[in-house]
Design a protein around this motif. Structure first.
Motif, PDB file in Angstrom:
ATOM      1  N   UNK A 293       6.762  -1.509  12.011  1.00 39.06           N
ATOM      2  CA  UNK A 293       7.917  -2.080  11.315  1.00 39.06           C
ATOM      3  C   UNK A 293       8.067  -1.486   9.920  1.00 39.06           C
ATOM      4  N   UNK A 294       6.958  -1.296   9.228  1.00 35.89           N
ATOM      5  CA  UNK A 294       6.979  -0.705   7.890  1.00 35.89           C
ATOM      6  C   UNK A 294       7.485   0.737   7.955  1.00 35.89           C
ATOM      7  N   UNK A 295       6.994   1.499   8.910  1.00 38.96           N
ATOM      8  CA  UNK A 295       7.434   2.897   9.055  1.00 38.96           C
ATOM      9  C   UNK A 295       8.916   2.974   9.384  1.00 38.96           C
ATOM     10  N   UNK A 296       9.399   2.080  10.232  1.00 39.30           N
ATOM     11  CA  UNK A 296      10.822   2.076  10.564  1.00 39.30           C
ATOM     12  C   UNK A 296      11.684   1.704   9.362  1.00 39.30           C
ATOM     13  N   UNK A 297      11.214   0.752   8.563  1.00 41.49           N
ATOM     14  CA  UNK A 297      11.971   0.382   7.370  1.00 41.49           C
ATOM     15  C   UNK A 297      12.050   1.547   6.380  1.00 41.49           C
TER      16      UNK A 297
ATOM     17  N   UNK B  26       0.829  -1.212   0.000  1.00 42.59           N
ATOM     18  CA  UNK B  26       0.000   0.000   0.000  1.00 42.59           C
ATOM     19  C   UNK B  26       0.860   1.257   0.000  1.00 42.59           C
ATOM     20  N   UNK B  27       1.972   1.220   0.721  1.00 42.93           N
ATOM     21  CA  UNK B  27       2.841   2.397   0.775  1.00 42.93           C
ATOM     22  C   UNK B  27       3.496   2.673  -0.574  1.00 42.93           C
ATOM     23  N   UNK B  28       3.878   1.615  -1.280  1.00 42.80           N
ATOM     24  CA  UNK B  28       4.551   1.814  -2.566  1.00 42.80           C
ATOM     25  C   UNK B  28       3.605   2.311  -3.653  1.00 42.80           C
TER      26      UNK B  28
ATOM     27  N   UNK C 204       2.942   4.483 -13.443  1.00 38.30           N
ATOM     28  CA  UNK C 204       1.710   4.963 -14.062  1.00 38.30           C
ATOM     29  C   UNK C 204       0.520   4.517 -13.200  1.00 38.30           C
ATOM     30  N   UNK C 205      -0.655   4.966 -13.551  1.00 34.71           N
ATOM     31  CA  UNK C 205      -1.824   4.689 -12.709  1.00 34.71           C
ATOM     32  C   UNK C 205      -2.162   3.196 -12.655  1.00 34.71           C
ATOM     33  N   UNK C 206      -1.890   2.470 -13.714  1.00 37.54           N
ATOM     34  CA  UNK C 206      -2.191   1.035 -13.734  1.00 37.54           C
ATOM     35  C   UNK C 206      -1.330   0.283 -12.714  1.00 37.54           C
ATOM     36  N   UNK C 207      -0.050   0.591 -12.660  1.00 38.94           N
ATOM     37  CA  UNK C 207       0.825  -0.084 -11.702  1.00 38.94           C
ATOM     38  C   UNK C 207       0.552   0.373 -10.271  1.00 38.94           C
ATOM     39  N   UNK C 208       0.163   1.614 -10.127  1.00 37.92           N
ATOM     40  CA  UNK C 208      -0.195   2.127  -8.806  1.00 37.92           C
ATOM     41  C   UNK C 208      -1.401   1.352  -8.258  1.00 37.92           C
ATOM     42  N   UNK C 209      -2.373   1.112  -9.116  1.00 38.83           N
ATOM     43  CA  UNK C 209      -3.543   0.314  -8.717  1.00 38.83           C
ATOM     44  C   UNK C 209      -3.115  -1.119  -8.408  1.00 38.83           C
ATOM     45  N   UNK C 210      -2.165  -1.636  -9.155  1.00 34.93           N
ATOM     46  CA  UNK C 210      -1.647  -2.981  -8.890  1.00 34.93           C
ATOM     47  C   UNK C 210      -1.032  -3.093  -7.504  1.00 34.93           C
ATOM     48  N   UNK C 211      -0.249  -2.085  -7.088  1.00 34.46           N
ATOM     49  CA  UNK C 211       0.324  -2.087  -5.743  1.00 34.46           C
ATOM     50  C   UNK C 211      -0.766  -2.050  -4.679  1.00 34.46           C
ATOM     51  N   UNK C 212      -1.805  -1.248  -4.918  1.00 36.33           N
ATOM     52  CA  UNK C 212      -2.908  -1.167  -3.952  1.00 36.33           C
ATOM     53  C   UNK C 212      -3.641  -2.495  -3.838  1.00 36.33           C
ATOM     54  N   UNK C 213      -3.884  -3.128  -4.971  1.00 34.38           N
ATOM     55  CA  UNK C 213      -4.585  -4.416  -4.957  1.00 34.38           C
ATOM     56  C   UNK C 213      -3.728  -5.468  -4.256  1.00 34.38           C
TER      57      UNK C 213
END
Length: 112
Positions: free
Chosen positions: A79-83, A17-19, A34-43
């Motif tokens: 942990x995610x925020x620290x990384x 989700x962060x990426x 691009x927007x397609x890959x951004x949606x892929x990261x969210x999914x």
């Protein structure tokens, strides 16, 4: 074993989700998406969080499993925020390894 799977899958889900955000892509030194890959990261991130919820419910039952999942989300978020703060270039590789370990831990707990 499913408790560990919940934590590991939650961490990888939060990284996914962060990426999907520009700021974290820059931190991880990834090319602009691009927007397609951004949606892929969210999914992908959302799917991993749902898998973590399923592992928690399988381990503890419905009512306790949801509470357990929320606790694991808190730990994974920290942990995610620290990384992202201290090792942003290693976030993607760590999420891939940890997510794979989470899936293996869940499958091991599911089979046993």
């Amino acid at each position: 074993m499913n408790g560990l799977a919940t934590l590991l899958l939650s961490y990888s889900g939060f990284v996914g989700l962060a990426l999907a955000m520009d700021r974290h892509q820059e931190q991880a030194e990834l090319p602009a998406l691009d927007s397609r890959r951004r949606i892929g990261w969210r999914v992908l991130g959302s799917l991993l969080l749902v898998l973590a919820l399923m592992a928690a419910i399988q381990a503890e039952g419905t009512s306790v499993g949801i509470s357990f999942w929320l606790g694991m989300l808190s730990i994974a978020g920290i942990a995610c925020a620290l990384m992202f703060s201290y090792a942003p270039r290693r976030v993607l590789s760590s999420a891939a390894v940890i997510g794979g370990a989470g899936v293996l831990a869940w499958l091991n707990g599911y089979a046993g």
